[in-house]
Scaffold this active site. Structure first.
Site, PDB file in Angstrom:
ATOM      1  N   ASN A  14       0.865  -1.175   0.000  1.00  0.00           N
ATOM      2  CA  ASN A  14       0.000   0.000   0.000  1.00  0.00           C
ATOM      3  C   ASN A  14       0.903   1.226   0.000  1.00  0.00           C
ATOM      4  OD1 ASN A  14      -1.812   2.035   0.494  1.00  0.00           O
ATOM      5  ND2 ASN A  14      -2.410   1.341   2.545  1.00  0.00           N
ATOM      6  N   LYS A  16       0.094   4.232  -0.291  1.00  0.00           N
ATOM      7  CA  LYS A  16      -0.584   5.395   0.302  1.00  0.00           C
ATOM      8  C   LYS A  16      -0.392   6.622  -0.590  1.00  0.00           C
ATOM      9  CE  LYS A  16      -0.283   3.218   4.766  1.00  0.00           C
ATOM     10  NZ  LYS A  16      -0.203   3.320   6.213  1.00  0.00           N
ATOM     11  N   HIS A  99      -9.809   1.172   4.642  1.00  0.00           N
ATOM     12  CA  HIS A  99      -8.538   1.329   5.361  1.00  0.00           C
ATOM     13  C   HIS A  99      -8.750   2.245   6.571  1.00  0.00           C
ATOM     14  CE1 HIS A  99      -4.422   2.516   6.270  1.00  0.00           C
ATOM     15  NE2 HIS A  99      -4.068   1.388   5.678  1.00  0.00           N
ATOM     16  N   GLU A 101      -7.047   4.572   7.755  1.00  0.00           N
ATOM     17  CA  GLU A 101      -6.797   6.003   7.525  1.00  0.00           C
ATOM     18  C   GLU A 101      -8.021   6.661   6.889  1.00  0.00           C
ATOM     19  OE1 GLU A 101      -3.057   5.599   5.459  1.00  0.00           O
ATOM     20  OE2 GLU A 101      -2.108   5.013   7.334  1.00  0.00           O
ATOM     21  N   GLU A 171      -5.780  -5.079  10.390  1.00  0.00           N
ATOM     22  CA  GLU A 171      -4.770  -4.052  10.634  1.00  0.00           C
ATOM     23  C   GLU A 171      -5.091  -3.322  11.937  1.00  0.00           C
ATOM     24  OE1 GLU A 171      -2.667  -2.862   6.732  1.00  0.00           O
ATOM     25  OE2 GLU A 171      -4.410  -1.575   6.965  1.00  0.00           O
ATOM     26  N   GLY A 177       1.962   2.196  10.851  1.00  0.00           N
ATOM     27  CA  GLY A 177       2.921   3.297  10.745  1.00  0.00           C
ATOM     28  C   GLY A 177       3.589   3.664  12.054  1.00  0.00           C
ATOM     29  N   SER A 217       2.962  -2.191  10.345  1.00  0.00           N
ATOM     30  CA  SER A 217       4.414  -2.229  10.586  1.00  0.00           C
ATOM     31  C   SER A 217       5.043  -3.577  10.235  1.00  0.00           C
ATOM     32  CB  SER A 217       4.733  -1.833  12.033  1.00  0.00           C
ATOM     33  OG  SER A 217       4.284  -0.515  12.299  1.00  0.00           O
ATOM     34  N   GLY A 239       4.676   1.273   4.875  1.00  0.00           N
ATOM     35  CA  GLY A 239       6.007   1.885   4.795  1.00  0.00           C
ATOM     36  C   GLY A 239       7.050   1.024   4.101  1.00  0.00           C
TER      37      GLY A 239
HETATM   38  P1  PGA Z   1       2.467   0.255   7.717  1.00  0.00           P
HETATM   39  O1  PGA Z   1       1.038   0.457   7.019  1.00  0.00           O
HETATM   40  O2  PGA Z   1       3.051  -1.033   7.174  1.00  0.00           O
HETATM   41  O3  PGA Z   1       3.268   1.466   7.331  1.00  0.00           O
HETATM   42  O4  PGA Z   1       2.223   0.163   9.194  1.00  0.00           O
HETATM   43  C1  PGA Z   1       0.179  -0.627   6.785  1.00  0.00           C
HETATM   44  C2  PGA Z   1      -1.105  -0.131   6.169  1.00  0.00           C
HETATM   45  O5  PGA Z   1      -1.577   0.939   6.551  1.00  0.00           O
HETATM   46  O6  PGA Z   1      -1.693  -0.793   5.274  1.00  0.00           O
END
Ligand code: PGA
Length: 255
Positions: A14, A16, A99, A101, A171, A177, A217, A239
């Site tokens: 992803n 983002k 998601h 976010e 998640e 993140g 993460s 990330g």
């Molecule tokens: P992250 O994000 O690996 O940076 O924690 C995962 C996601 O939001 O899909």
């Protein structure tokens, strides 16, 4: 590609709101080279503006293209939205929906997500439905209930037949993140709870087949331990998916 259970192992990146179309095309080309012949189904989700460039770069490769969101509506007067049919026309095959976010920053609710799932499925896209609890909800001992409620809300219109073409990403919000990852035991327990819920709703066959991804993460250092759990079928990587070496290292833990 599938594991011993017969389920697909999916590693999805992803991206983002990172990478303009030029940078995204470069990263896609690197991912294509680095992940060739992988045992996992590899998926990348660039921003909308990079979909065409990435699709061109991935032409003829095994790496699949995903979008990060989709409108619940068909083509029409919906300023700022993108219809599932438009994604499909770009070569998109998967789409991330719900998601955290989108939920936290843009107020998306389960009731908003449910018709997106339907719009995606109706167009022939494979939804990656994201669910997960906040830290306060976990600390209160409500994590499994919260996730079950999200599943119920987001899948309210889902038929048993459609359930066979879904993918769920667990998640935990506190792990996204933050560098903080759920332990393989905690993530595995939640995945079993999601699979049990799926079985109750759609039957054991559908539950056995639904790929359950972990996200939050995920890095090369923790991917193998997470993916060694029989109920963790893949990962949704944020990330670490922006670095081709890290992403390829995570992909290579499936085998
Ligand atoms: P992250 O994000 O690996 O940076 O924690 C995962 C996601 O939001 O899909």
């Amino acid at each position: 590609m599938s594991d011993r259970s017969g389920r697909q192992n999916v590693i999805a990146g992803n991206w983002k709101m990172h990478k303009d179309h030029l940078a995204a095309a470069r990263l896609a080309s690197e991912v294509r080279a680095a992940c060739a012949g992988s045992a996992a189904t590899v998926v990348v989700a660039p921003p909308f503006t990079a979909l065409a460039a990435v699709a061109a770069e991935l032409q003829g490769s095994e790496v699949a293209l995903a979008a990060q969101n989709v409108s619940a509506h068909g083509e029409g007067a919906h300023t700022g939205e993108v219809a599932a049919s438009m994604l499909l026309a770009h070569g998109v095959r998967w789409v991330i929906v719900g998601h955290s976010e989108r939920r936290q920053l843009y107020g998306e609710t389960d009731a908003d997500v449910a018709p997106k799932v339907q719009a995606a499925l109706a167009a022939g896209l494979l939804p990656i439905l994201c669910v997960g609890e906040t830290l306060a909800e976990r600390d209160a001992g409500r994590a499994e209930q919260v996730v079950a409620d999200q599943l119920r809300g987001c899948c309210s219109e889902l038929t048993a037949r459609q359930s066979a073409t879904m993918c769920v990403a667990y998640e935990p919000v506190w792990a996204i993140g933050t560098g903080r990852t759920a332990t393989p035991d905690d993530a595995g327990a939640m995945h079993r709870s999601i699979r049990a819920w799926w079985s109750e709703q759609y039957g054991p066959e559908s539950a056995e087949g639904v790929p359950l991804l972990y996200g939050g993460s995920v890095k090369p250092e923790n991917a193998a331990a997470l993916l060694s759990d029989a109920d963790i079928d893949g990962a949704l990587v944020g990330g670490a998916s922006l670095d081709v070496q890290d992403f390829a290292a995570i992909v290579s833990t499936v085998g």
